[in-house]
Structure formats: C-alpha cells, structure tokens
Design a protein around this motif. Structure first.
Motif, PDB file in Angstrom:
ATOM      1  N   TYR A 127      -1.609  11.498  10.820  1.00 37.51           N
ATOM      2  CA  TYR A 127      -0.821  11.798   9.621  1.00 37.51           C
ATOM      3  C   TYR A 127      -1.728  11.910   8.405  1.00 37.51           C
ATOM      4  CZ  TYR A 127       3.232  10.299  12.391  1.00 37.51           C
ATOM      5  OH  TYR A 127       4.196  10.158  13.361  1.00 37.51           O
ATOM      6  N   GLY A 128      -1.692  13.047   7.759  1.00 38.79           N
ATOM      7  CA  GLY A 128      -2.434  13.207   6.523  1.00 38.79           C
ATOM      8  C   GLY A 128      -1.750  12.418   5.417  1.00 38.79           C
ATOM      9  N   HIS A 129      -2.535  12.005   4.431  1.00 38.57           N
ATOM     10  CA  HIS A 129      -1.966  11.261   3.305  1.00 38.57           C
ATOM     11  C   HIS A 129      -2.824  11.494   2.064  1.00 38.57           C
ATOM     12  CE1 HIS A 129      -5.070   8.604   4.906  1.00 38.57           C
ATOM     13  NE2 HIS A 129      -5.155   8.102   3.686  1.00 38.57           N
ATOM     14  N   LYS A 130      -2.252  11.162   0.934  1.00 36.84           N
ATOM     15  CA  LYS A 130      -2.981  11.244  -0.334  1.00 36.84           C
ATOM     16  C   LYS A 130      -2.423  10.202  -1.292  1.00 36.84           C
ATOM     17  CE  LYS A 130      -0.038  15.139  -1.554  1.00 36.84           C
ATOM     18  NZ  LYS A 130       0.045  16.518  -1.940  1.00 36.84           N
ATOM     19  N   VAL A 184       0.883  -1.161   0.000  1.00 35.15           N
ATOM     20  CA  VAL A 184       0.000   0.000   0.000  1.00 35.15           C
ATOM     21  C   VAL A 184       0.923   1.214   0.000  1.00 35.15           C
ATOM     22  CG1 VAL A 184      -1.827   1.249   1.190  1.00 35.15           C
ATOM     23  CG2 VAL A 184      -1.760  -1.262   1.294  1.00 35.15           C
ATOM     24  N   ARG A 185       0.824   2.005  -1.053  1.00 34.57           N
ATOM     25  CA  ARG A 185       1.698   3.166  -1.204  1.00 34.57           C
ATOM     26  C   ARG A 185       0.883   4.445  -1.131  1.00 34.57           C
ATOM     27  NH1 ARG A 185       4.523   0.017  -5.795  1.00 34.57           N
ATOM     28  NH2 ARG A 185       6.455  -0.607  -4.780  1.00 34.57           N
ATOM     29  N   GLY A 186       1.569   5.498  -0.732  1.00 34.52           N
ATOM     30  CA  GLY A 186       0.934   6.797  -0.679  1.00 34.52           C
ATOM     31  C   GLY A 186       1.968   7.865  -0.414  1.00 34.52           C
ATOM     32  N   VAL A 187       1.460   9.053  -0.140  1.00 30.76           N
ATOM     33  CA  VAL A 187       2.314  10.205   0.123  1.00 30.76           C
ATOM     34  C   VAL A 187       1.786  10.884   1.380  1.00 30.76           C
ATOM     35  CG1 VAL A 187       3.135  12.415  -0.798  1.00 30.76           C
ATOM     36  CG2 VAL A 187       2.723  10.496  -2.351  1.00 30.76           C
ATOM     37  N   PHE A 188       2.698  11.194   2.291  1.00 33.59           N
ATOM     38  CA  PHE A 188       2.287  11.975   3.454  1.00 33.59           C
ATOM     39  C   PHE A 188       1.833  13.338   2.963  1.00 33.59           C
ATOM     40  CE2 PHE A 188       5.497   9.172   5.537  1.00 33.59           C
ATOM     41  CZ  PHE A 188       4.666   8.572   6.450  1.00 33.59           C
ATOM     42  N   GLY A 189       0.799  13.877   3.584  1.00 36.61           N
ATOM     43  CA  GLY A 189       0.300  15.184   3.178  1.00 36.61           C
ATOM     44  C   GLY A 189      -0.054  16.038   4.380  1.00 36.61           C
ATOM     45  N   GLY A 190       0.318  17.288   4.324  1.00 33.13           N
ATOM     46  CA  GLY A 190      -0.052  18.234   5.365  1.00 33.13           C
ATOM     47  C   GLY A 190       0.563  17.948   6.716  1.00 33.13           C
TER      48      GLY A 190
END
Length: 118
Positions: free
Chosen positions: A89-92, A10-16
């Motif tokens: 943790y925000g993510h997108k 499961v991949r993503g990007v930390f956001g905010g």
C-alpha cells in the motif's frame, strides 16, 4: 522507577492504490472501522475509504523515562510503515502524535476519586 504508558497515533493517507488494493481495503473495512478503534501494542488500523483515503494506526507502548516516548514513537512509525509495505500500500503524509498518559490531565471523575481517596 515507574512505568509510563504512551499512546501513539500514526496518521497518513493511502496513495496510489490499485483497484485491487482498494477492493481489498473495502472488504476488510468492518474490522478497521473507527468505532472499533483501540490503542494496542501491535497497533490498530482504522480508516473509512468511502469518506476519504486517510488512515490512523493506534499504538500502545511503555517506557520508564519521559524521553522513552521518542523511541516508542519511532517504533510505532516503523510498525505502520512495515504493515503498509508488507501489503504494497502506497502512502504519504505520515505523521505521528504521542501522549504520555502519566502527563495527561485528570478528568472530572478522576479528580473526584483522587480527592475522595485523600
């Protein structure tokens, strides 16, 4: 029926992220280093915030039928979301990729061993 083993990423990007969250992640970075990445039942998180804000969770799950990979993928995504939410943790851009190891092609050594055994 045989048990199938699934590997799910499961991949993503930390956001905010706040400055505090970024500092928290940087402090925990050694235990989340990609060089120590492993597929585990509880999920292993890896990231390198000094390079980019992307992250990867690696999960190991099982099922009896080929279709069980869909449920395993959903469980992995939910576990990743829960881990991130529990820490605020925000993510997108969350996306997943799953592999049924019973369907994976054999490597050179595995083919040689299979030919020798037969």
């Amino acid at each position: 029926m045989t048990t199938r083993t699934f590997r799910i990423m499961v991949r993503g990007v930390f956001g905010g992220l706040t400055d505090e969250q970024r500092a928290e992640l940087l402090a925990a970075a050694p235990e989340h280093d990609v060089l120590h990445a492993a597929f585990t039942r509880e999920g292993h998180l890896s990231y390198d915030l000094t390079a980019r804000t992307a992250f990867t969770f690696r999960f190991l799950d099982e099922g009896e039928a080929e279709e069980d990979i869909l449920e395993a993928t959903e469980r992995a995504e939910q576990a990743a979301r829960a881990w991130l939410a529990d820490r605020g943790y925000g993510h997108k851009n969350l996306r997943s990729q799953a592999e049924d190891l019973s369907q994976a092609p054999l490597g050179k050594r595995q083919r040689r061993a299979a030919n020798t055994a037969g």
